[in-house]
Motif scaffolding. Structure first.
Motif, mmCIF file in Angstrom:
data_model
loop_
_atom_site.group_PDB
_atom_site.id
_atom_site.type_symbol
_atom_site.label_atom_id
_atom_site.label_comp_id
_atom_site.label_asym_id
_atom_site.label_seq_id
_atom_site.Cartn_x
_atom_site.Cartn_y
_atom_site.Cartn_z
ATOM 1 N N THR A 87 0.699 -1.161 -0.191
ATOM 2 C CA THR A 87 -0.078 0.254 0.048
ATOM 3 C C THR A 87 0.990 1.270 -0.002
ATOM 4 O O THR A 87 1.946 1.470 0.704
ATOM 5 N N ASP A 88 0.584 2.081 -0.759
ATOM 6 C CA ASP A 88 1.180 3.582 -0.685
ATOM 7 C C ASP A 88 0.781 4.280 0.253
ATOM 8 O O ASP A 88 -0.199 4.076 0.956
ATOM 9 N N LEU A 89 1.730 5.196 0.745
ATOM 10 C CA LEU A 89 1.326 5.915 1.997
ATOM 11 C C LEU A 89 2.095 7.393 1.895
ATOM 12 O O LEU A 89 3.165 7.533 1.389
ATOM 13 N N ALA A 167 -2.507 2.968 7.651
ATOM 14 C CA ALA A 167 -1.537 2.853 6.413
ATOM 15 C C ALA A 167 -2.034 1.428 5.829
ATOM 16 O O ALA A 167 -2.196 1.547 4.579
ATOM 17 N N LYS A 168 -2.128 0.220 6.466
ATOM 18 C CA LYS A 168 -2.605 -0.907 6.004
ATOM 19 C C LYS A 168 -3.864 -0.691 5.277
ATOM 20 O O LYS A 168 -4.064 -1.647 4.172
ATOM 21 N N GLN A 169 -4.794 0.120 5.508
ATOM 22 C CA GLN A 169 -5.880 0.093 5.122
ATOM 23 C C GLN A 169 -6.036 1.289 3.731
ATOM 24 O O GLN A 169 -7.201 1.810 3.329
ATOM 25 N N GLY A 170 -5.014 1.721 3.758
ATOM 26 C CA GLY A 170 -4.576 2.895 2.428
ATOM 27 C C GLY A 170 -5.315 4.062 2.828
ATOM 28 O O GLY A 170 -5.476 4.977 1.895
ATOM 29 N N LEU A 171 -5.497 4.478 4.086
ATOM 30 C CA LEU A 171 -6.242 5.657 4.587
ATOM 31 C C LEU A 171 -5.188 6.739 4.405
ATOM 32 O O LEU A 171 -5.529 7.956 4.592
ATOM 33 N N GLU A 175 -6.061 9.548 -2.533
ATOM 34 C CA GLU A 175 -7.239 8.737 -2.949
ATOM 35 C C GLU A 175 -8.289 8.253 -2.113
ATOM 36 O O GLU A 175 -9.371 7.970 -2.484
ATOM 37 N N ALA A 176 -7.761 7.780 -0.768
ATOM 38 C CA ALA A 176 -8.879 7.600 0.249
ATOM 39 C C ALA A 176 -10.016 8.552 0.517
ATOM 40 O O ALA A 176 -11.054 7.884 0.764
ATOM 41 N N ALA A 177 -9.803 9.839 0.151
ATOM 42 C CA ALA A 177 -10.817 10.729 0.340
ATOM 43 C C ALA A 177 -11.870 10.293 -0.617
ATOM 44 O O ALA A 177 -13.278 10.599 -0.330
#
Ligand code: SF4
Length: 325
Positions: A87-89, A167-171, A175-177
């Motif tokens: 996942t990116d962060l 972070a693991k959830q991509g939040l 793009e999470a927005a």
């Protein structure tokens, strides 16, 4: 710590004084991983010790890295299991970078953030921080609470182990927005290019949140004291003494502060009443304990709305988006 070790690909792990999981020595014994302690205050029976001193930091670091390299041939390929998910962060926001993101390099300012809160585009901001707790479903408290706040147009600031859950959830990516944020928060994230959850460092960097709040108050329009702002703090899976200390300075700074399981105070009705009620009259903040993250989010949202009403801010622009899956 344990999750990294069980990949079988960690040749050496260094621990100092804080938040060292008690089972670490036993788990590293199941793999080739060498465990090294560096603080005289926190040695572990049967574990190699390399005493750290700031004067010799480079030499000591080199020695530890050499031990890791020497241990590499002992990796057992049959035990190596590195998950393929990635996942990116975006991590490491500071008061200064938020300032620049919001206003641009040449007119850095917190004004857009204050205006967003005052105009009702943003309901408020909450620091969701703190540990994982082996008594709870791993990450559930952090992620459920955070998603509930996001869909209600609350900007979330995170640190420490909570940030890893997000972070693991991509939040922690902009793009999470699109997936999780309410319409107002999404507009801000789109315009400025920030994630809806801002990572500010390790849990000892929570002071960065306070310095950011000082700048927000300085910017004007949202009261003169933290206790007037539509903000709150939460440690949805706390377990460490350090979390209790951080919680207390959060309360002392004037914030409503959520802890999941109660601190070990319930044996004393006097202490419980003091830290969950009476202290608010002295410092402006107080604790509340609620293990269910969705119920906790409800209490926090009511608090933000109450603060908005006291400041006579405009009504919220948008209704919350549907509950995320
Ligand atoms: S968040 Fe909790 S467990 Fe994680 S490093 Fe901080 S105090 Fe330790």
């Amino acid at each position: 710590q344990e999750l990294a070790v069980i990949t079988g690909a960690v040749d050496l792990m260094v621990v100092d004084v804080q938040c060292v999981m008690p089972a670490l020595a036993s788990i590293t014994n199941c793999f080739h991983t060498k465990l090294v302690t560096t603080s005289a205050k926190a040695k572990i029976p049967g574990v190699e010790h390399v005493q750290f001193s700031e004067e010799s930091a480079y030499r000591i670091a080199k020695e530890i890295v050499t031990r890791a390299v020497e241990n590499f041939p002992n990796r057992n390929p049959k035990k190596v299991n590195i998950p393929e998910d990635e996942t990116d962060l975006i991590a490491g926001f500071t008061t200064e970078t938020v300032y620049q993101f919001l206003g641009g390099r040449y007119r850095s300012t917190f004004r857009p953030l204050n205006d967003a809160v005052m105009d009702g585009r943003l309901r408020g901001a909450v620091g969701v921080v703190g540990c994982n707790n082996p008594n709870m479903t791993h990450d559930y408290g952090h992620v459920a609470l955070t998603k509930e706040l996001l869909r209600n147009d609350v900007l979330v600031v995170t640190s420490g182990c909570s940030a890893i859950a997000d972070a693991k959830q991509g939040l922690l990516q902009p793009e999470a927005a699109f997936q999780y944020a309410g319409a107002g928060l999404r507009e801000i994230c789109e315009t400025v290019g920030i994630p809806p959850v801002l990572h500010v460092g390790s849990c000892v960097d929570n002071s960065r949140i306070l310095t950011t709040l000082v700048s927000i108050v300085d910017e004007g329009g949202l009261g003169k004291d933290f206790s007037q702002l539509p903000i709150a703090g939460s440690a949805p899976e706390w377990m460490s003494e350090k979390a209790v200390t951080i919680g207390f300075y959060c309360v002392a700074s004037g914030l409503l502060t959520h802890f999941s399981t109660p601190q070990p105070v319930l044996g004393s009705p006097g202490v419980t009443k003091f830290i969950t009620e009476e202290v608010e009259g002295i410092l402006g903040g107080k604790f509340f304990f609620e293990p269910d993250p969705i119920k906790a989010a409800g209490t926090i949202l009511n608090h933000l709305d109450q603060k908005r009403a006291e400041l006579k801010l405009k009504p919220l622009m948008y209704k919350p988006v549907a509950t995320p899956v």
